[in-house]
Design a protein around this motif. Structure first.
Motif, PDB file in Angstrom:
ATOM      1  N   SER A   1       0.779  -1.287   0.133  1.00  0.00           N
ATOM      2  CA  SER A   1       0.013  -0.078   0.153  1.00  0.00           C
ATOM      3  C   SER A   1       0.906   1.324  -0.045  1.00  0.00           C
ATOM      4  O   SER A   1       0.629   1.939   0.849  1.00  0.00           O
ATOM      5  CB  SER A   1      -0.916   0.057   1.112  1.00  0.00           C
ATOM      6  OG  SER A   1      -1.816   1.211   1.210  1.00  0.00           O
ATOM      7  N   GLU A   2       1.488   1.666  -1.178  1.00  0.00           N
ATOM      8  CA  GLU A   2       2.223   2.884  -1.143  1.00  0.00           C
ATOM      9  C   GLU A   2       1.218   4.003  -1.381  1.00  0.00           C
ATOM     10  O   GLU A   2       1.298   5.159  -1.050  1.00  0.00           O
ATOM     11  CB  GLU A   2       3.084   2.711  -2.235  1.00  0.00           C
ATOM     12  CG  GLU A   2       4.008   4.159  -2.541  1.00  0.00           C
ATOM     13  CD  GLU A   2       3.340   5.257  -3.444  1.00  0.00           C
ATOM     14  OE1 GLU A   2       2.183   4.821  -4.092  1.00  0.00           O
ATOM     15  OE2 GLU A   2       3.919   6.221  -3.856  1.00  0.00           O
ATOM     16  N   GLU A   3       0.010   3.602  -1.957  1.00  0.00           N
ATOM     17  CA  GLU A   3      -1.111   4.760  -2.321  1.00  0.00           C
ATOM     18  C   GLU A   3      -2.198   4.603  -1.040  1.00  0.00           C
ATOM     19  O   GLU A   3      -2.329   3.697  -0.254  1.00  0.00           O
ATOM     20  CB  GLU A   3      -1.800   4.101  -3.544  1.00  0.00           C
ATOM     21  CG  GLU A   3      -1.164   3.974  -4.793  1.00  0.00           C
ATOM     22  CD  GLU A   3      -0.526   5.238  -5.575  1.00  0.00           C
ATOM     23  OE1 GLU A   3       0.050   5.220  -6.461  1.00  0.00           O
ATOM     24  OE2 GLU A   3      -0.780   6.303  -4.767  1.00  0.00           O
TER      25      GLU A   3
ATOM     26  N   THR B   1      -0.957  18.332  -0.370  1.00  0.00           N
ATOM     27  CA  THR B   1      -0.014  19.760  -0.923  1.00  0.00           C
ATOM     28  C   THR B   1       1.473  19.549  -0.460  1.00  0.00           C
ATOM     29  O   THR B   1       1.685  18.650   0.464  1.00  0.00           O
ATOM     30  CB  THR B   1      -0.200  21.003  -0.232  1.00  0.00           C
ATOM     31  OG1 THR B   1       0.425  21.854  -0.471  1.00  0.00           O
ATOM     32  CG2 THR B   1      -0.519  20.724   1.524  1.00  0.00           C
ATOM     33  N   ARG B   2       2.368  19.655  -1.525  1.00  0.00           N
ATOM     34  CA  ARG B   2       3.681  19.332  -1.425  1.00  0.00           C
ATOM     35  C   ARG B   2       4.770  20.382  -1.829  1.00  0.00           C
ATOM     36  O   ARG B   2       4.127  21.433  -2.699  1.00  0.00           O
ATOM     37  CB  ARG B   2       3.763  18.105  -2.395  1.00  0.00           C
ATOM     38  CG  ARG B   2       2.768  17.181  -2.298  1.00  0.00           C
ATOM     39  CD  ARG B   2       3.238  15.985  -3.311  1.00  0.00           C
ATOM     40  NE  ARG B   2       1.809  15.099  -3.542  1.00  0.00           N
ATOM     41  CZ  ARG B   2       1.927  13.969  -4.224  1.00  0.00           C
ATOM     42  NH1 ARG B   2       3.016  13.494  -4.407  1.00  0.00           N
ATOM     43  NH2 ARG B   2       0.873  13.015  -4.202  1.00  0.00           N
ATOM     44  N   ASP B   3       5.772  20.375  -1.645  1.00  0.00           N
ATOM     45  CA  ASP B   3       6.749  21.140  -1.931  1.00  0.00           C
ATOM     46  C   ASP B   3       8.054  20.641  -1.759  1.00  0.00           C
ATOM     47  O   ASP B   3       8.227  19.842  -0.857  1.00  0.00           O
ATOM     48  CB  ASP B   3       6.913  22.630  -1.211  1.00  0.00           C
ATOM     49  CG  ASP B   3       7.428  23.623  -1.945  1.00  0.00           C
ATOM     50  OD1 ASP B   3       6.940  24.765  -1.863  1.00  0.00           O
ATOM     51  OD2 ASP B   3       8.617  23.325  -2.400  1.00  0.00           O
TER      52      ASP B   3
ATOM     53  N   SER C   1       0.602  10.073 -15.546  1.00  0.00           N
ATOM     54  CA  SER C   1       0.577   9.238 -14.436  1.00  0.00           C
ATOM     55  C   SER C   1      -0.671   9.320 -13.664  1.00  0.00           C
ATOM     56  O   SER C   1      -1.568  10.106 -13.801  1.00  0.00           O
ATOM     57  CB  SER C   1       1.739   9.271 -13.597  1.00  0.00           C
ATOM     58  OG  SER C   1       1.737   8.127 -12.474  1.00  0.00           O
ATOM     59  N   HIS C   2      -1.168   8.104 -13.122  1.00  0.00           N
ATOM     60  CA  HIS C   2      -2.343   8.129 -12.038  1.00  0.00           C
ATOM     61  C   HIS C   2      -3.489   8.356 -13.248  1.00  0.00           C
ATOM     62  O   HIS C   2      -4.463   9.036 -12.830  1.00  0.00           O
ATOM     63  CB  HIS C   2      -2.295   9.288 -11.021  1.00  0.00           C
ATOM     64  CG  HIS C   2      -1.488   8.790  -9.809  1.00  0.00           C
ATOM     65  ND1 HIS C   2      -1.404   9.568  -8.867  1.00  0.00           N
ATOM     66  CD2 HIS C   2      -0.617   7.911  -9.684  1.00  0.00           C
ATOM     67  CE1 HIS C   2      -0.604   9.004  -7.777  1.00  0.00           C
ATOM     68  NE2 HIS C   2      -0.116   7.998  -8.478  1.00  0.00           N
ATOM     69  N   LYS C   3      -3.185   7.945 -14.420  1.00  0.00           N
ATOM     70  CA  LYS C   3      -4.393   7.786 -15.055  1.00  0.00           C
ATOM     71  C   LYS C   3      -4.247   6.741 -16.268  1.00  0.00           C
ATOM     72  O   LYS C   3      -2.924   6.612 -16.474  1.00  0.00           O
ATOM     73  CB  LYS C   3      -4.683   9.205 -16.036  1.00  0.00           C
ATOM     74  CG  LYS C   3      -3.424   9.879 -16.720  1.00  0.00           C
ATOM     75  CD  LYS C   3      -3.838  11.539 -17.024  1.00  0.00           C
ATOM     76  CE  LYS C   3      -3.062  11.884 -18.491  1.00  0.00           C
ATOM     77  NZ  LYS C   3      -3.754  13.017 -19.005  1.00  0.00           N
TER      78      LYS C   3
HETATM   79  O1  HGY Z   1       1.090  10.587  -4.994  1.00  0.00           O
HETATM   80  C1  HGY Z   1       2.298  10.035  -5.370  1.00  0.00           C
HETATM   81  O2  HGY Z   1       3.060  11.032  -5.566  1.00  0.00           O
HETATM   82  C2  HGY Z   1       2.521   8.529  -5.619  1.00  0.00           C
HETATM   83  O3  HGY Z   1       2.544   8.362  -7.110  1.00  0.00           O
HETATM   84  N1  HGY Z   1       1.627   7.767  -4.871  1.00  0.00           N
END
Ligand code: HGY
Ligand code: MN
Ligand code: MN
Ligand code: MN
Length: 428
Positions: A136-138, A304-306, A399-401
């Motif tokens: 479970s990385e996601e 949110t990220r940086d 990605s993620h699609k």
């Molecule tokens: O969201 C991410 O950064 C990773 O791909 N789960």
């Protein structure tokens, strides 16, 4: 003398690309959404089938396989000096809803193939080599990203919280884990923790999930740092009511509060002054969700990220202030503002960067040092081991699609660089 030895060894590295592509395609069929999309959620029946598929490939590669209490899977190639801390590599195979078939998978199937490449070349590891498939990385099912690698990194609060964590269907984490055959004999998940120094190096192969390598025509990305991720859940509550009969001045619309906060997130991100600050509202739910009923409850989840942790934290603080201001102005209740995770960035280890650079050079591949804006299990492995990552290009950075795609050539290059870097690190 040693140079010609190295160049002979390097030219002997051969990837069975067709076999690897077949495995990527076959693994993608274990999905709860129609091809070409992939949906594979933690401990679901499709996840269990995919895990079995991976364990089988690890066995065929001659690795000795073990699983821990939450389903992190380890495949080890015992080296000549098995008492030394091994070199590890790996990634994840869980997939968010309606995503693609390369995110994570390249770093698990590609890692097993890298082991096969080294075996076929006659390489003998000094330090054992270990492939890890992280659970479970996601964040999809329980809202926690990198759940398996956070536990491997020994995060006590997570191990405790998981005893009372439930998913959207009110199924507890432990029941879900047990339904997949894990966590049988214990509630205490500290058995998953790895001691610092368990590995001499951890290196992950992954698609870039961004457009830079493809745009610049570069074959390999050598990751120098991973951006700092954070996620927040917010709930608003209002009176709701009839969409026709309740006049506007009498309303306290939880849906409009959520909409205004989503726009506030965008505003606070854009006013950070840096292109490296990002913010997303990927989940926005309205209750009861009827066209003619004023939303009485709303639920948002903010990512949110940086690369700069302080700038990222400023966005979180401003968002919290906005949530309170909006709630007061709209006379709704801010019933939850919960920071789920607020992690620091991680820096790659110099030696691993050098191993990936040297491997790229010896393979005559162009490469570029770069940061990872996506998070990965490497972010948490960095807490217990020197860490590094290798990127390969992906089509338009998608990605993620479902349109996510990496070419056979790029995948082959990535596996060769990984194999060569693992060989170098194993002989260290
Ligand atoms: O969201 C991410 O950064 C990773 O791909 N789960
Ligand atoms: Mn992902
Ligand atoms: Mn990933
Ligand atoms: Mn909530």
């Amino acid at each position: 003398e040693s140079n010609s030895l190295i160049s002979d060894f390097v030219s002997s590295l051969s990837v069975e690309t067709q076999t690897l592509q077949n495995q990527i395609d076959e693994l993608s069929t274990f999905s709860d959404s129609p091809a070409p999309s992939v949906t594979r959620i933690l401990y679901s029946e499709k996840d269990v089938l995919a895990r079995r598929y991976i364990k089988n490939l690890m066995g065929l590669a001659g690795l000795s396989v073990r699983e821990d209490a939450v389903g992190n899977i380890f495949g080890r190639w015992i080296g000549d000096e098995p008492e030394l801390p091994p070199v590890a590599t790996g990634s994840h195979i869980d997939a968010i809803p309606y995503s693609g078939k390369y995110d994570g998978v390249i770093g698990v199937l590609g890692a097993i193939e890298a082991i096969n490449v080294l075996k076929r070349s006659g390489f003998k590891p000094k330090r054992s080599l270990e492939v890890i498939m992280f659970t479970s990385e996601e964040p999809t099912r329980f809202g926690i990203s990198c759940l398996g690698s956070r536990l491997l990194a020994g995060i006590e609060t997570l191990a405790n919280n998981l005893k009372s964590t439930v998913d959207g269907q009110n199924i507890s984490f432990l029941d879900a884990a047990r339904s997949a055959g894990y966590a049988n004999d214990q509630d205490d998940l500290s058995s998953v923790f790895l001691k610092k120094g368990s590995y001499s190096a951890f290196i992950e192969l992954h698609i870039e999930q961004g457009p830079i390598l493809e745009e610049e025509g570069i074959s390999i990305g050598v990751v120098t740092a991973i951006a700092a991720p954070a996620s927040i859940t917010v709930d608003f509550e209002g009176n709701g009511g009839h969409a026709g009969a309740a006049l506007m001045p009498t309303r306290n619309d939880a849906g409009l509060a959520a909409a205004e906060l989503a726009l506030a997130v965008e505003k606070h991100v854009l006013e950070s002054g840096s292109i490296d600050t990002v913010g997303t509202v990927g989940i926005l739910e309205l209750h009861p969700g009827a066209i003619n009923s004023i939303p009485s409850r709303s639920h948002l989840e903010i990512d949110t990220r940086d690369i700069d942790e302080k700038r990222r934290n400023t966005v979180i603080e401003k968002t919290h202030q906005s949530a309170t201001t909006i709630a007061n102005k709209r006379r709704v209740k801010l019933s939850e503002f919960k920071i789920i995770n607020q992690d620091p960035p991680a820096l790659s280890d110099k030696l691993i960067i050098e191993a990936a650079e040297a491997a790229s050079k010896e393979l005559n591949l162009t490469y570029k040092k770069m940061i990872s804006r996506a998070y990965h299990d490497s972010l948490f492995m960095a807490r217990i081991s020197p860490m590094g990552m290798i990127f390969i290009p992906c089509y338009k950075g998608y990605s993620h699609k479902p349109e996510e795609f990496s070419s056979r050539e790029d995948i082959t290059n990535g596996v060769k660089v990984l194999a060569l870097a693992l060989a170098k690190l194993s002989l260290n």
